[in-house]
Design a protein around this motif. Sequence first.
Motif, PDB file in Angstrom:
ATOM      1  N   PHE A  17      20.655  48.385  24.121  1.00  0.00           N
ATOM      2  CA  PHE A  17      19.893  47.415  24.890  1.00  0.00           C
ATOM      3  C   PHE A  17      20.628  47.008  26.167  1.00  0.00           C
ATOM      4  O   PHE A  17      20.002  46.802  27.212  1.00  0.00           O
ATOM      5  CB  PHE A  17      19.572  46.190  24.032  1.00  0.00           C
ATOM      6  N   ALA A  18      21.944  46.893  26.105  1.00  0.00           N
ATOM      7  CA  ALA A  18      22.716  46.585  27.308  1.00  0.00           C
ATOM      8  C   ALA A  18      22.593  47.705  28.336  1.00  0.00           C
ATOM      9  O   ALA A  18      22.471  47.453  29.548  1.00  0.00           O
ATOM     10  CB  ALA A  18      24.187  46.349  26.947  1.00  0.00           C
ATOM     11  N   THR A  19      22.588  48.948  27.874  1.00  0.00           N
ATOM     12  CA  THR A  19      22.462  50.094  28.781  1.00  0.00           C
ATOM     13  C   THR A  19      21.104  50.099  29.462  1.00  0.00           C
ATOM     14  O   THR A  19      20.996  50.366  30.675  1.00  0.00           O
ATOM     15  CB  THR A  19      22.667  51.406  28.006  1.00  0.00           C
ATOM     16  N   LEU A  47      28.670  47.109   4.636  1.00  0.00           N
ATOM     17  CA  LEU A  47      29.042  46.158   5.680  1.00  0.00           C
ATOM     18  C   LEU A  47      29.499  46.880   6.949  1.00  0.00           C
ATOM     19  O   LEU A  47      29.079  46.547   8.064  1.00  0.00           O
ATOM     20  CB  LEU A  47      30.138  45.222   5.189  1.00  0.00           C
ATOM     21  N   ILE A  48      30.344  47.873   6.772  1.00  0.00           N
ATOM     22  CA  ILE A  48      30.844  48.618   7.927  1.00  0.00           C
ATOM     23  C   ILE A  48      29.693  49.367   8.610  1.00  0.00           C
ATOM     24  O   ILE A  48      29.591  49.398   9.844  1.00  0.00           O
ATOM     25  CB  ILE A  48      31.959  49.596   7.497  1.00  0.00           C
ATOM     26  N   GLY A  49      28.812  49.951   7.803  1.00  0.00           N
ATOM     27  CA  GLY A  49      27.662  50.660   8.373  1.00  0.00           C
ATOM     28  C   GLY A  49      26.760  49.737   9.155  1.00  0.00           C
ATOM     29  O   GLY A  49      26.328  50.065  10.274  1.00  0.00           O
ATOM     30  N   ASN A  50      26.467  48.550   8.601  1.00  0.00           N
ATOM     31  CA  ASN A  50      25.617  47.588   9.307  1.00  0.00           C
ATOM     32  C   ASN A  50      26.257  47.121  10.604  1.00  0.00           C
ATOM     33  O   ASN A  50      25.573  46.936  11.620  1.00  0.00           O
ATOM     34  CB  ASN A  50      25.320  46.389   8.406  1.00  0.00           C
ATOM     35  N   MET A  51      27.556  46.914  10.593  1.00  0.00           N
ATOM     36  CA  MET A  51      28.254  46.472  11.792  1.00  0.00           C
ATOM     37  C   MET A  51      28.187  47.552  12.883  1.00  0.00           C
ATOM     38  O   MET A  51      27.938  47.251  14.055  1.00  0.00           O
ATOM     39  CB  MET A  51      29.713  46.136  11.465  1.00  0.00           C
ATOM     40  N   CYS A  52      28.374  48.804  12.500  1.00  0.00           N
ATOM     41  CA  CYS A  52      28.331  49.906  13.474  1.00  0.00           C
ATOM     42  C   CYS A  52      26.922  50.074  14.040  1.00  0.00           C
ATOM     43  O   CYS A  52      26.751  50.293  15.251  1.00  0.00           O
ATOM     44  CB  CYS A  52      28.796  51.203  12.829  1.00  0.00           C
ATOM     45  N   VAL A  53      25.928  49.955  13.183  1.00  0.00           N
ATOM     46  CA  VAL A  53      24.545  50.090  13.650  1.00  0.00           C
ATOM     47  C   VAL A  53      24.191  48.959  14.609  1.00  0.00           C
ATOM     48  O   VAL A  53      23.553  49.177  15.652  1.00  0.00           O
ATOM     49  CB  VAL A  53      23.572  50.121  12.457  1.00  0.00           C
ATOM     50  N   ALA A  54      24.587  47.739  14.272  1.00  0.00           N
ATOM     51  CA  ALA A  54      24.328  46.604  15.169  1.00  0.00           C
ATOM     52  C   ALA A  54      25.001  46.820  16.516  1.00  0.00           C
ATOM     53  O   ALA A  54      24.430  46.519  17.579  1.00  0.00           O
ATOM     54  CB  ALA A  54      24.822  45.310  14.527  1.00  0.00           C
ATOM     55  N   ALA A  55      26.220  47.350  16.500  1.00  0.00           N
ATOM     56  CA  ALA A  55      26.932  47.620  17.758  1.00  0.00           C
ATOM     57  C   ALA A  55      26.197  48.666  18.584  1.00  0.00           C
ATOM     58  O   ALA A  55      26.078  48.535  19.816  1.00  0.00           O
ATOM     59  CB  ALA A  55      28.355  48.090  17.456  1.00  0.00           C
ATOM     60  N   LEU A  56      25.676  49.699  17.927  1.00  0.00           N
ATOM     61  CA  LEU A  56      24.944  50.742  18.650  1.00  0.00           C
ATOM     62  C   LEU A  56      23.680  50.179  19.295  1.00  0.00           C
ATOM     63  O   LEU A  56      23.355  50.507  20.447  1.00  0.00           O
ATOM     64  CB  LEU A  56      24.580  51.877  17.692  1.00  0.00           C
ATOM     65  N   PHE A  57      22.962  49.327  18.564  1.00  0.00           N
ATOM     66  CA  PHE A  57      21.772  48.712  19.140  1.00  0.00           C
ATOM     67  C   PHE A  57      22.143  47.816  20.322  1.00  0.00           C
ATOM     68  O   PHE A  57      21.458  47.820  21.352  1.00  0.00           O
ATOM     69  CB  PHE A  57      21.024  47.894  18.092  1.00  0.00           C
ATOM     70  N   ALA A  58      23.201  47.036  20.179  1.00  0.00           N
ATOM     71  CA  ALA A  58      23.626  46.159  21.269  1.00  0.00           C
ATOM     72  C   ALA A  58      23.970  46.974  22.513  1.00  0.00           C
ATOM     73  O   ALA A  58      23.569  46.622  23.640  1.00  0.00           O
ATOM     74  CB  ALA A  58      24.829  45.314  20.834  1.00  0.00           C
ATOM     75  N   VAL A  59      24.681  48.074  22.336  1.00  0.00           N
ATOM     76  CA  VAL A  59      25.034  48.943  23.468  1.00  0.00           C
ATOM     77  C   VAL A  59      23.781  49.555  24.076  1.00  0.00           C
ATOM     78  O   VAL A  59      23.652  49.648  25.309  1.00  0.00           O
ATOM     79  CB  VAL A  59      26.018  50.039  23.010  1.00  0.00           C
ATOM     80  N   ALA A 110      21.380  40.252  22.498  1.00  0.00           N
ATOM     81  CA  ALA A 110      21.969  39.073  21.845  1.00  0.00           C
ATOM     82  C   ALA A 110      21.779  39.128  20.338  1.00  0.00           C
ATOM     83  O   ALA A 110      22.694  38.803  19.566  1.00  0.00           O
ATOM     84  CB  ALA A 110      21.347  37.797  22.415  1.00  0.00           C
ATOM     85  N   VAL A 111      20.576  39.544  19.888  1.00  0.00           N
ATOM     86  CA  VAL A 111      20.300  39.623  18.446  1.00  0.00           C
ATOM     87  C   VAL A 111      21.326  40.507  17.750  1.00  0.00           C
ATOM     88  O   VAL A 111      21.940  40.115  16.743  1.00  0.00           O
ATOM     89  CB  VAL A 111      18.872  40.150  18.199  1.00  0.00           C
ATOM     90  N   TYR A 112      21.548  41.697  18.286  1.00  0.00           N
ATOM     91  CA  TYR A 112      22.421  42.645  17.592  1.00  0.00           C
ATOM     92  C   TYR A 112      23.903  42.419  17.890  1.00  0.00           C
ATOM     93  O   TYR A 112      24.752  42.727  17.045  1.00  0.00           O
ATOM     94  CB  TYR A 112      21.986  44.075  17.916  1.00  0.00           C
TER      95      TYR A 112
END
Length: 392
Positions: free
Chosen positions: A22-24, A8-20, A40-42
């Motif tokens: 795409f925002a960048t 769960l923690i790994g998936n949350m961190c990976v989703a955050a990295l993808f969100a960052v 938005a997806v991540y």
Amino acid sequence: MDGAIYALIGNMCVAALFAVAFATIRLSYSGQREVMWFFAVYAIGMLTPLSELGVRLTQWTGTFTATSYASFLLCIVLMPLGFAALGGLRKPWAAAGAILLLGVVIRAGIWGGPRNTLWYELCFQAPFATASALSAVVAQRMARTGGGRLWWGLTFVSGLLGIHFLVKPFFAAAYGSGATARDYAASAYALFSQATGGILIVTAGLMVLLLVMQKVMGHTIAESETDPLTGLANRRGLERRAARLFDPAARSPVAAIVFDLDHFKRINDGYGHATGDAVLRAFAHVLRTALPPDALVARLGGEEFVALLDRTTLRGAWLSAQAVRGAMPAMGAHLPAVTVSAGLAERESGDTLERLLERADGWTYAAKRAGRNRVCPMPEPVGATPPFTASA
């Protein structure tokens, strides 16, 4: 902490990295609006593992169960819309909306139902499987229209994700997913679900990221090879695109036309540079419309333009140049009258682009010396000796 918590923690961190990521990209490249779908997806997807942790570690089990389902459903439904935006396709709003509504109705209908039963798990996973299938359909549509191998990869991964959601109910019925939401969070089934689903979603995210960067690089290269005033290729763009015409294996004739607007300095001096720029843009439009559609047209600088015509002899190039010259009077009633001189050259054995353009440029100067507003040389019958030879 057990494996499910780590997943769960790994998936949350990976989703955050993808969100960052795409925002960048969106902040760095203003034209890449479609990446906000994947942001938005991540960003929303981060709420799913966070909610699963809330189910396991807090007393608000019902609230976090609802947010876990809702966030995951929303991010899975947004994925095909993002695929369509990235590929320039029409977004499947109706299908996505129907899946979202179906998911909400189904979840409300089975809330509090008997977990670990096949029908319950099939109902639970059906909206996710359907949304993944929609993603596969959109990706396949792009792949079949020449989108490239990455789109085929996304089709495959989206299909696998859909199969994953359909297989999970049988795994849950066989091995148990927990009698309650909290029991589920601590079950082996949860670890299987989080790990396998996370791998597939990360793989899809990486492919999308590659597609976005491919598109960004394509735009960057196009901008570096395009003349900003006329929208034609610049010298760099001409050289890259013309490389195939000068392949040693190429046997078809290639002709070059160098155009030079007559007395263009007088237009800049007499009417101003804004009018001069308008003349250049209008002439670029004439070149696009009067020359063959497959002609490679570029602005070399100032008032000098070039066209490369594949599978074209000197006579064909002469006819094309005359068509351009003939279109000049209709270039724009609001613009000062302007004429053009043009020089022609046909590729010879061992020619490079530079040598071909040098010969064509020599004939352009010959046309200007002969009185301007003309095309040189006039093609001669086979076997005849040309009256003038331009210096290379």
